[in-house]
Design an enzyme around this catalytic site. Sequence first.
Site, PDB file in Angstrom:
ATOM      1  N   ASP A   1     -12.429  45.909 -31.764  1.00 17.70           N
ATOM      2  CA  ASP A   1     -11.720  46.510 -30.643  1.00 17.70           C
ATOM      3  C   ASP A   1     -11.845  48.004 -30.821  1.00 17.70           C
ATOM      4  O   ASP A   1     -11.600  48.540 -31.901  1.00 17.70           O
ATOM      5  CB  ASP A   1     -10.258  46.086 -30.575  1.00 17.70           C
ATOM      6  CG  ASP A   1      -9.719  46.365 -29.178  1.00 17.70           C
ATOM      7  OD1 ASP A   1     -10.153  45.686 -28.226  1.00 17.70           O
ATOM      8  OD2 ASP A   1      -8.895  47.294 -29.026  1.00 17.70           O
ATOM      9  N   SER A   2     -12.294  48.644 -29.784  1.00 22.65           N
ATOM     10  CA  SER A   2     -12.620  50.053 -29.946  1.00 22.65           C
ATOM     11  C   SER A   2     -12.358  50.788 -28.651  1.00 22.65           C
ATOM     12  O   SER A   2     -12.114  50.181 -27.605  1.00 22.65           O
ATOM     13  CB  SER A   2     -14.087  50.187 -30.346  1.00 22.65           C
ATOM     14  OG  SER A   2     -14.889  49.400 -29.498  1.00 22.65           O
TER      15      SER A   2
ATOM     16  N   TYR B   1     -18.962  54.920 -22.931  1.00 21.50           N
ATOM     17  CA  TYR B   1     -18.778  56.357 -22.752  1.00 21.50           C
ATOM     18  C   TYR B   1     -19.770  57.190 -23.561  1.00 21.50           C
ATOM     19  O   TYR B   1     -19.619  58.410 -23.638  1.00 21.50           O
ATOM     20  CB  TYR B   1     -17.356  56.748 -23.161  1.00 21.50           C
ATOM     21  CG  TYR B   1     -16.264  56.092 -22.342  1.00 21.50           C
ATOM     22  CD1 TYR B   1     -15.748  56.715 -21.210  1.00 21.50           C
ATOM     23  CD2 TYR B   1     -15.745  54.843 -22.700  1.00 21.50           C
ATOM     24  CE1 TYR B   1     -14.740  56.126 -20.465  1.00 21.50           C
ATOM     25  CE2 TYR B   1     -14.731  54.243 -21.956  1.00 21.50           C
ATOM     26  CZ  TYR B   1     -14.241  54.886 -20.844  1.00 21.50           C
ATOM     27  OH  TYR B   1     -13.249  54.300 -20.103  1.00 21.50           O
TER      28      TYR B   1
HETATM   29  P1  IMP Z   1     -12.899  46.558 -25.931  1.00 19.03           P
HETATM   30  O1  IMP Z   1     -13.863  45.467 -25.655  1.00 19.03           O
HETATM   31  O2  IMP Z   1     -11.564  46.380 -25.325  1.00 19.03           O
HETATM   32  O3  IMP Z   1     -12.820  46.899 -27.392  1.00 19.03           O
HETATM   33  O4  IMP Z   1     -13.545  47.786 -25.174  1.00 19.03           O
HETATM   34  C1  IMP Z   1     -13.949  48.932 -25.790  1.00 19.03           C
HETATM   35  C2  IMP Z   1     -14.470  49.912 -24.754  1.00 19.03           C
HETATM   36  O5  IMP Z   1     -14.471  51.200 -25.388  1.00 19.03           O
HETATM   37  C3  IMP Z   1     -15.923  49.656 -24.385  1.00 19.03           C
HETATM   38  O6  IMP Z   1     -16.061  48.876 -23.246  1.00 19.03           O
HETATM   39  C4  IMP Z   1     -16.442  51.069 -24.158  1.00 19.03           C
HETATM   40  O7  IMP Z   1     -16.099  51.505 -22.906  1.00 19.03           O
HETATM   41  C5  IMP Z   1     -15.636  51.894 -25.136  1.00 19.03           C
HETATM   42  N1  IMP Z   1     -16.405  52.031 -26.391  1.00 19.03           N
HETATM   43  C6  IMP Z   1     -16.149  51.444 -27.590  1.00 19.03           C
HETATM   44  N2  IMP Z   1     -17.082  51.770 -28.498  1.00 19.03           N
HETATM   45  C7  IMP Z   1     -17.949  52.554 -27.858  1.00 19.03           C
HETATM   46  C8  IMP Z   1     -19.164  53.185 -28.263  1.00 19.03           C
HETATM   47  O8  IMP Z   1     -19.662  53.072 -29.387  1.00 19.03           O
HETATM   48  N3  IMP Z   1     -19.769  53.898 -27.312  1.00 19.03           N
HETATM   49  C9  IMP Z   1     -19.290  54.055 -26.050  1.00 19.03           C
HETATM   50  N4  IMP Z   1     -18.197  53.478 -25.618  1.00 19.03           N
HETATM   51  C10 IMP Z   1     -17.514  52.729 -26.511  1.00 19.03           C
END
Ligand code: IMP
Length: 207
Positions: free
Chosen positions: A75-76, A163
Amino acid sequence: MTRQFDGDKLVVASHNKGKVKEITELLAPFGVTAVSAGDLGLAEPEETGTTFEANAKIKALAAARGANLPALADDSGLCVDALGGEPGVYSARWGGESKNFNLAMEKLQEALSKARAYDARDRGAHFACALCLAWPDGHTETFVGKVEGKIVYPPRGNRGFGYDPMFVAEDMTKTFAEIDPAEKHAISHRARAFQGLIKACFSGREG
Ligand code: IMP
């Protein structure tokens, strides 16, 4: 005690193709076959947590139980200083239903303008990542990583995902979407969380 991963197959608990690709590349040197939750047809659980760690755990446990295999979730998100840490755990949701990141990046630029964050010095941000490895019996191990940088506009580059075209890491001039993926893997939030995971759960399997 930290549990070791001693299998040769795990589920990448994500439906995000960009993330699955990066995690598969990061896992490759460790002799691990990765299969994605999307390819297994597993449902995406609701991300009800308010932290990256909590959401990573929700996703990893759902996939581990659904597939009856160890599962790794990421999660990021992007945390922007001038926006009080937004979009943060809502980074994916800023892309709307269709996960349109051109839209999300325009929204980000608008929010920064509204906050009068025009100068580079007002555009500090970091990417954060929590990785959770979960087993079908409910055991979990979680690791975090981040990379500091700043937001630029207009977006530049067509590599990476999300992003990346608007993020320039500390001490760099190119965005994450302009650099070679190997360069991103050397310093990214995901790579840093991954180093913690490898050290703790994959000891003795290094490349
Ligand atoms: P998650 O699936 O809820 O963790 O969504 C994380 C969202 O954060 C992704 O859809 C991207 O928009 C953004 N994100 C996370 N990691 C990265 C990265 O390495 N590069 C660019 N965007 C990221």
